[in-house]
Design a protein around this motif. Structure first.
Motif: not given
Length: 61
Positions: A1-7, A9-17, A48-55
């Motif tokens: 999975m690429k970084k852009k795709q991960f970020v 998906r993560f944003a979508g998951l956080v907002i949906t949850a 600066f994007c924390p999910p990118e740093k995590f990835y």
């Protein structure tokens, strides 16, 4: 999975949850969507994007 795709998906998951938590549990869960939106806004200005740093740290090969 690429970084852009991960970020995205993560944003979508956080907002949906957060939406489901606000709907089913307590209305304060809607504040998480506010936090996610503000984080997306600040990252568009600062880069600066924390999910990118995590990835980069844990998921990139």
């Amino acid at each position: 999975m690429k970084k852009k795709q991960f970020v995205r998906r993560f944003a979508g998951l956080v907002i949906t949850a957060a939406f489901m938590g606000g709907w089913l549990i307590h209305e304060y869960f809607y504040l998480i969507t506010l936090f996610a939106g503000l984080n997306l806004l600040q990252s568009s200005f600062t880069g600066f994007c924390p999910p990118e740093k995590f990835y980069d740290r844990f998921l990139s090969g």
